[in-house]
Design a protein around this motif. Sequence first.
Motif, PDB file in Angstrom:
ATOM      1  N   PHE A  61      40.045  53.347  41.281  1.00 37.58           N
ATOM      2  CA  PHE A  61      38.800  52.753  41.739  1.00 37.58           C
ATOM      3  C   PHE A  61      37.908  53.810  42.389  1.00 37.58           C
ATOM      4  N   SER A  62      36.601  53.652  42.226  1.00 38.63           N
ATOM      5  CA  SER A  62      35.658  54.447  43.013  1.00 38.63           C
ATOM      6  C   SER A  62      35.570  53.842  44.410  1.00 38.63           C
ATOM      7  N   THR A  63      35.013  54.596  45.341  1.00 37.84           N
ATOM      8  CA  THR A  63      34.875  54.080  46.706  1.00 37.84           C
ATOM      9  C   THR A  63      33.996  52.840  46.725  1.00 37.84           C
ATOM     10  N   ALA A  64      32.887  52.878  45.950  1.00 41.58           N
ATOM     11  CA  ALA A  64      31.987  51.724  45.896  1.00 41.58           C
ATOM     12  C   ALA A  64      32.643  50.536  45.190  1.00 41.58           C
ATOM     13  N   GLY A  65      33.433  50.799  44.176  1.00 43.93           N
ATOM     14  CA  GLY A  65      34.062  49.718  43.426  1.00 43.93           C
ATOM     15  C   GLY A  65      35.194  49.049  44.170  1.00 43.93           C
ATOM     16  N   LEU A  66      35.809  49.768  45.112  1.00 45.43           N
ATOM     17  CA  LEU A  66      36.989  49.237  45.798  1.00 45.43           C
ATOM     18  C   LEU A  66      36.661  47.996  46.620  1.00 45.43           C
ATOM     19  N   GLN A  67      35.464  47.940  47.178  1.00 48.39           N
ATOM     20  CA  GLN A  67      35.096  46.790  48.011  1.00 48.39           C
ATOM     21  C   GLN A  67      35.120  45.488  47.217  1.00 48.39           C
ATOM     22  N   TRP A  68      34.955  45.588  45.877  1.00 49.41           N
ATOM     23  CA  TRP A  68      34.916  44.384  45.065  1.00 49.41           C
ATOM     24  C   TRP A  68      36.286  43.754  44.881  1.00 49.41           C
ATOM     25  N   VAL A  69      37.356  44.451  45.257  1.00 51.09           N
ATOM     26  CA  VAL A  69      38.676  43.811  45.277  1.00 51.09           C
ATOM     27  C   VAL A  69      38.669  42.670  46.294  1.00 51.09           C
ATOM     28  N   ILE A  70      37.923  42.849  47.374  1.00 51.48           N
ATOM     29  CA  ILE A  70      37.774  41.796  48.384  1.00 51.48           C
ATOM     30  C   ILE A  70      36.628  40.863  48.031  1.00 51.48           C
ATOM     31  N   ASN A  71      35.489  41.440  47.642  1.00 55.92           N
ATOM     32  CA  ASN A  71      34.299  40.629  47.402  1.00 55.92           C
ATOM     33  C   ASN A  71      34.465  39.659  46.236  1.00 55.92           C
ATOM     34  N   ALA A  72      35.158  40.062  45.179  1.00 56.51           N
ATOM     35  CA  ALA A  72      35.340  39.178  44.020  1.00 56.51           C
ATOM     36  C   ALA A  72      36.060  37.901  44.426  1.00 56.51           C
ATOM     37  N   TYR A  73      37.026  38.026  45.320  1.00 56.02           N
ATOM     38  CA  TYR A  73      37.776  36.867  45.817  1.00 56.02           C
ATOM     39  C   TYR A  73      36.905  36.022  46.745  1.00 56.02           C
ATOM     40  N   THR A  74      36.238  36.689  47.697  1.00 53.40           N
ATOM     41  CA  THR A  74      35.462  35.975  48.707  1.00 53.40           C
ATOM     42  C   THR A  74      34.325  35.177  48.087  1.00 53.40           C
ATOM     43  N   ALA A 112      48.967  41.583  39.844  1.00 53.36           N
ATOM     44  CA  ALA A 112      50.093  42.501  40.050  1.00 53.36           C
ATOM     45  C   ALA A 112      50.334  43.386  38.834  1.00 53.36           C
ATOM     46  N   LEU A 113      50.053  42.868  37.651  1.00 57.67           N
ATOM     47  CA  LEU A 113      50.308  43.614  36.414  1.00 57.67           C
ATOM     48  C   LEU A 113      49.082  44.393  35.927  1.00 57.67           C
ATOM     49  N   ALA A 114      47.964  44.283  36.659  1.00 54.77           N
ATOM     50  CA  ALA A 114      46.706  44.882  36.210  1.00 54.77           C
ATOM     51  C   ALA A 114      46.853  46.387  36.013  1.00 54.77           C
ATOM     52  N   GLY A 115      46.325  46.865  34.889  1.00 57.18           N
ATOM     53  CA  GLY A 115      46.375  48.298  34.602  1.00 57.18           C
ATOM     54  C   GLY A 115      45.027  48.969  34.677  1.00 57.18           C
ATOM     55  N   SER A 116      43.988  48.192  35.031  1.00 57.14           N
ATOM     56  CA  SER A 116      42.650  48.764  35.128  1.00 57.14           C
ATOM     57  C   SER A 116      41.867  48.025  36.202  1.00 57.14           C
ATOM     58  N   PRO A 117      40.818  48.651  36.747  1.00 56.28           N
ATOM     59  CA  PRO A 117      39.997  47.969  37.754  1.00 56.28           C
ATOM     60  C   PRO A 117      39.389  46.670  37.236  1.00 56.28           C
ATOM     61  N   ALA A 118      38.931  46.658  35.981  1.00 56.92           N
ATOM     62  CA  ALA A 118      38.271  45.468  35.448  1.00 56.92           C
ATOM     63  C   ALA A 118      39.208  44.265  35.436  1.00 56.92           C
ATOM     64  N   VAL A 119      40.452  44.465  34.996  1.00 59.59           N
ATOM     65  CA  VAL A 119      41.422  43.368  34.945  1.00 59.59           C
ATOM     66  C   VAL A 119      41.698  42.847  36.348  1.00 59.59           C
ATOM     67  N   LEU A 120      41.841  43.742  37.309  1.00 60.06           N
ATOM     68  CA  LEU A 120      42.129  43.319  38.680  1.00 60.06           C
ATOM     69  C   LEU A 120      40.960  42.512  39.251  1.00 60.06           C
ATOM     70  N   LEU A 121      39.739  42.952  39.035  1.00 57.78           N
ATOM     71  CA  LEU A 121      38.585  42.265  39.606  1.00 57.78           C
ATOM     72  C   LEU A 121      38.387  40.882  38.996  1.00 57.78           C
ATOM     73  N   VAL A 122      38.549  40.766  37.685  1.00 56.78           N
ATOM     74  CA  VAL A 122      38.431  39.456  37.050  1.00 56.78           C
ATOM     75  C   VAL A 122      39.518  38.518  37.577  1.00 56.78           C
ATOM     76  N   SER A 123      40.723  39.034  37.713  1.00 62.81           N
ATOM     77  CA  SER A 123      41.835  38.214  38.214  1.00 62.81           C
ATOM     78  C   SER A 123      41.607  37.802  39.658  1.00 62.81           C
ATOM     79  N   ARG A 124      41.027  38.692  40.452  1.00 61.90           N
ATOM     80  CA  ARG A 124      40.727  38.344  41.845  1.00 61.90           C
ATOM     81  C   ARG A 124      39.671  37.239  41.910  1.00 61.90           C
ATOM     82  N   ALA A 125      38.683  37.299  41.025  1.00 62.60           N
ATOM     83  CA  ALA A 125      37.671  36.245  40.999  1.00 62.60           C
ATOM     84  C   ALA A 125      38.301  34.898  40.640  1.00 62.60           C
ATOM     85  N   ILE A 126      39.232  34.907  39.679  1.00 61.54           N
ATOM     86  CA  ILE A 126      39.920  33.669  39.301  1.00 61.54           C
ATOM     87  C   ILE A 126      40.802  33.189  40.448  1.00 61.54           C
ATOM     88  N   GLN A 127      41.435  34.117  41.140  1.00 61.57           N
ATOM     89  CA  GLN A 127      42.209  33.768  42.337  1.00 61.57           C
ATOM     90  C   GLN A 127      41.334  33.032  43.342  1.00 61.57           C
TER      91      GLN A 127
END
Length: 498
Positions: A61-74, A112-127
């Motif tokens: 993840f880039s520094t700017a992109g990392l915040q979206w791990v939280i923001n996508a869920y929120t 948990a199985l995500a291999g890329s930032p995009a997969v993790l962010l989409v999954s966090r949004a669904i979470q």
Amino acid sequence: MIVELTKAPGAPLNPITASRAYIHRDSNLLLLLVCLAQFMVILDVSIVNVALPAIRDGLGFSTAGLQWVINAYTITFAGFLLLGGRASDLLGRRRVFIAGTALFTAASLVCALAGSPAVLLVSRAIQGFGGAVISAASLAIITTSFEEGASRNRALGVWGALGGLGATSGVLLGGVLTQGLGWPAIFLINVPIGIAVVAFGGRIIPEGRSELGHRHFDLTGALLVTTGMVALVYGIVRTDVLGWGSPGVLVPLAAGVALLAGFGLVEGRLAAAPLMPLRVFRLRPLRSANAVILLLYSAIFAMWFFVSLYMQQDLHHDAIETGLAFLPMTLAVAGAATLAPKLIPKIGARVVLTAGMISATAGLALLTGVNPGGTYLAQVLPGGVLSAFGLGLALVPATIVAVRGVPAAESGLASGLLNTSRLVGGAIGLAVLTTIATSHAHARIADGASPVLAQTDGYQLAFAVGAVLCFLGAVAAAVLLRPAREDEAAGELAEARG
């Protein structure tokens, strides 16, 4: 306890009261299931923070992109709370709750199985979407399955305690799991919990679908409230990098306000079968309790953030040490949430709620003593425990007051509204208090203060503003929740029920 009902042979079972038609021995298991799901959802708001550096290194993840791990869920969590609550009324609370849990669990596994930032962010949004459904439906299940009074108060005390534990234990669990097993473990922990809830929920949780006399679904209202909440929260969370005056913040905030205003117009004047009947807002206790919760979470949510930063950046504790330092606060939330249902029959919900807000005010005031040379025992522990105790003491009576007298057909709506007040209050409080702390720190540096001193001075001001917010909440609880005259209360209830 859950009350057993009987019906004449062949008579249709009323879906509203059917939620109480389960045998007594299942009441504790029902409460355990819905509270476990709520714990899992709230835990995921805070557990990710500690793991962010490991996620950045693992997935690039880039520094700017990392915040979206939280923001996508929120964003999706806040955006779908009201819709999730109303869906539980219209489609059946058990059906919606189990579907939300299954979706949340599956998304956690993909995270948990995500291999890329995009997969993790989409999954966090669904979470986040699944979490919104769970959170609103779980509270609605409790309020319709337990009789108003001591039985419901006890259930809401457990619900509040586990919710508080989820919020405060995330730092500890996140540190332990990340350092011991790696960052995927913070998502995998949800999988066995979710599977257990789904496996037993179908047999234990009553359906409880509200009987509304129509089959219309207010699609326009659903789209307006969901897009409005998503836009509003999106604008708020973007303040951490763009600033309040940026078009990237102002445009979504304005769009969110406009969409929510349109939602109010549709619900109040145009919809034949409104998604959110505005008459429910005629209940003064519901309005007042939501206002107090908004103020409480705007201060307390930011408090966890600043205390964590102070512990790690100024007192130089690692992630696990910081998590362990939060343990007394976690226990304080749980202890107060357990104590509150016992106090309410003796002194009343209004007094307990006011006392909780005063405790939180005092705790935040003590935290204004943080400084670069401070210690955990002197600067953090007293104020942190007192604030956490206030959170647990206030949350239970506020929840009881917010759902008291609400028609069963609107219980999911009331639950979604209360959870929205919690989350939006936390998001606004964190954004505003972070801006205040950062601006004050910059001003202190300009005046010649060292960066370390300027940073703790910023924390001090943020804690002081948080204390003022909690004090305003205490005043609101004491004034707005004064007992109404019997004829006035009866009039409000009759209007709310249409």
